[in-house]
Design an enzyme around this catalytic site. Structure first.
Site, PDB file in Angstrom:
ATOM      1  N   ASP A  39      -8.754 -42.835 -41.215  1.00  0.00           N
ATOM      2  CA  ASP A  39      -9.677 -41.696 -41.180  1.00  0.00           C
ATOM      3  C   ASP A  39      -9.377 -40.824 -39.952  1.00  0.00           C
ATOM      4  OD1 ASP A  39     -11.705 -39.974 -41.874  1.00  0.00           O
ATOM      5  OD2 ASP A  39     -13.331 -41.275 -41.190  1.00  0.00           O
ATOM      6  N   HIS A  77     -10.426 -33.726 -33.455  1.00  0.00           N
ATOM      7  CA  HIS A  77     -11.192 -32.582 -32.929  1.00  0.00           C
ATOM      8  C   HIS A  77     -10.787 -32.464 -31.462  1.00  0.00           C
ATOM      9  CE1 HIS A  77     -13.879 -32.428 -36.435  1.00  0.00           C
ATOM     10  NE2 HIS A  77     -13.980 -33.742 -36.345  1.00  0.00           N
TER      11      HIS A  77
HETATM   12  O1  DOR Z   1     -16.097 -38.592 -38.855  1.00  0.00           O
HETATM   13  C1  DOR Z   1     -15.540 -38.054 -39.804  1.00  0.00           C
HETATM   14  N1  DOR Z   1     -14.787 -36.965 -39.619  1.00  0.00           N
HETATM   15  N2  DOR Z   1     -15.700 -38.553 -41.030  1.00  0.00           N
HETATM   16  C2  DOR Z   1     -15.248 -37.909 -42.115  1.00  0.00           C
HETATM   17  O2  DOR Z   1     -15.418 -38.403 -43.215  1.00  0.00           O
HETATM   18  C3  DOR Z   1     -14.596 -36.590 -41.987  1.00  0.00           C
HETATM   19  C4  DOR Z   1     -13.961 -36.492 -40.675  1.00  0.00           C
HETATM   20  C5  DOR Z   1     -13.454 -35.108 -40.352  1.00  0.00           C
HETATM   21  O3  DOR Z   1     -12.796 -34.526 -41.209  1.00  0.00           O
HETATM   22  O4  DOR Z   1     -13.673 -34.648 -39.243  1.00  0.00           O
END
Ligand code: DOR
Length: 443
Positions: free
Chosen positions: A305, A309
């Site tokens: 996952d 960011h």
């Molecule tokens: O924490 C998360 N960030 N969970 C997700 O399912 C999507 C992901 C994101 O795309 O930032």
């Protein structure tokens, strides 16, 4: 004449045994595994006894292109992948614009072919009104449904739409299982306006274990109703494992990510918003049940996952801080470090990270070191440990939740299609991955 010969290596076999041998690659495939290979090759690597593993297939990453390439793009994400021994990835559709039709799928495939150093496949994202696309866009590794909202605006939370998607078509459905109604209700209850900054740990209260369990049960019920292939993404709670232990029909598979195995709510104090993700990290105690689920086969595979960011974005106060952590380049060293500590076996790591993802997503010829299989390989160094450091991270995000941790099993070389792409800390120019194919794709 071979393209590549790897000499003096310990080859990981699918049963977890290790064979001291040489390995030769030709035209992208593993051509020969033998005690000693003396034939000429375009390139020969002396592995000095290090362990050769099948390349990792990471079946859940977010690489942000198009739309948020300041966080990551397909090229930078794939370079982070091979640094971590990941030779193939499946990318989620929550970009801007989202991957919800053939136009976006074609764009991504063309862009990836030009920029990705690892092999690539893409999910088609479900909206409430793109049913035809869900089953007709090709190639797609599966349909992604966000049952609860997360980064981006993809969301299918009403029963009627979910029922329609499950009832129509045969393609694998992968769900982000969190119940939107409960998220909304608990957000209103728990997040009150305040002059003081709200603690990031509230995130684990808002999206509590019940939020995940409700959606997981609902997805399994829909899969049973229609006999539909279902993959539950990033299980995070003991209660989901308990439920699936007795309610996991043959057509259902599931995964866990390292963050839920190695982090828990006590880490908010150390990591703050870096630890914020969906589904959230859980109270201590859940992880041991997730490990148990992996060992028992209730949980089939490991994904990361990878959700980059920037630290600037992450530094916003809760609840404006975005959810997600980078992870594609640390999953294999994390798991190998824990293998060295006796927490799992070499056979399990191959099943969870290479062979299992290939089986679940129907990716032919990948996930094992066997003659005739694709030469996606990673040579790792189990003898030395090296600290995870933000400044060394390949992901454009530029940080890792595991910074400061000493890990072993870092890749020395990563090979994609029989060509060296990651060589002792550097990406070699001119090597690219290929589009993955999927056995069950109806094209
Ligand atoms: O924490 C998360 N960030 N969970 C997700 O399912 C999507 C992901 C994101 O795309 O930032």
């Amino acid at each position: 004449m071979f393209d590549l010969v790897i000499k003096n290596t310990q080859i990981a076999r699918p049963d977890g045994s290790r064979t001291d041998a040489d390995l030769a690659c030709l035209n992208g495939s593993i051509e020969r595994i033998e005690g000693q290979i003396t034939a000429d090759a375009t390139e020969t690597i002396d592995a000095q006894g290090h362990l050769l593993l099948p390349g990792v297939i990471d079946p859940q990453v977010h690489f942000r292109e198009p739309g948020a390439t300041h966080k990551e793009d397909l090229g930078s994400g794939s370079r982070a992948a091979v640094r971590g021994g990941v030779t193939s990835f499946l990318e989620m559709p929550n970009c801007r614009p989202a991957t919800v039709d053939q136009i976006q799928m074609d764009w991504k495939l063309a862009r990836a072919a030009r920029t990705c150093v690892a092999n690539f496949g893409f999910f088609i994202g479900a909206t409430k009104d793109n049913l035809a696309a869900l089953n007709n866009v090709h190639p797609a590794c599966g349909i992604k449904i966000f049952m609860g909202s997360s980064t981006g605006d993809l969301l299918v939370d009403d029963h009627e739409s979910l029922d329609r998607i499950f009832s129509c078509g045969r393609r694998l459905i992968a769900v982000h299982a969190e119940d939107e109604e409960r998220i909304k209700q608990r957000t209103t209850e728990i997040i009150q306006p305040s002059d003081d900054p709200l603690p990031y740990s509230l995130h684990s209260e808002v999206r509590d274990p019940e939020t995940a369990l409700i959606a997981t049960c609902r997805a399994v019920e829909l899969s049973e109703k229609y006999g539909r292939r279902l993959h539950i993404l990033h299980l995070s709670t003991a209660s989901e494992v308990d439920y699936l232990r007795t309610n996991k029909p043959a057509q259902v598979s599931c995964e866990v990510i390292p963050n839920h195995l190695f982090l828990n709510t006590t880490d908010y104090q150390r990591l703050g918003s870096r630890a914020q993700m969906n589904p959230p990290i859980r109270d201590p105690g859940n992880a041991s049940l997730l490990w148990q689920g992996l060992h028992d086969g209730v949980i089939d595979i490991i994904a990361t996952d990878h959700a980059p960011h920037t630290l600037e974005e992450k530094s916003k106060p809760y609840p404006d801080s975005p959810a997600g952590m980078p992870g594609v380049e640390t999953s294999l060293p994390l798991m190998l470090t824990h293998m060295k500590a006796g927490k799992c076996t070499l056979a399990e790591i191959q099943t969870w990270m290479s062979d299992g993802p290939a089986r679940i997503y129907g990716i032919p010829n990948k996930g094992r070191i066997e003659e005739g299989f694709d030469a996606d390989l990673v040579l790792v160094d189990l003898d030395h440990s090296h600290e995870v450091r933000d400044e060394e991270v390949f992901s454009r995000a530029g940080w890792s939740p595991y910074s400061g941790l000493q890990l072993s099993g870092w890749p020395l070389y990563t090979m994609v299609g029989g060509r060296v792409v990651f060589d002792n800390g550097r990406i070699r120019p001119g090597v690219f991955g290929s589009a993955l194919s999927f056995i069950d794709d109806d094209a």
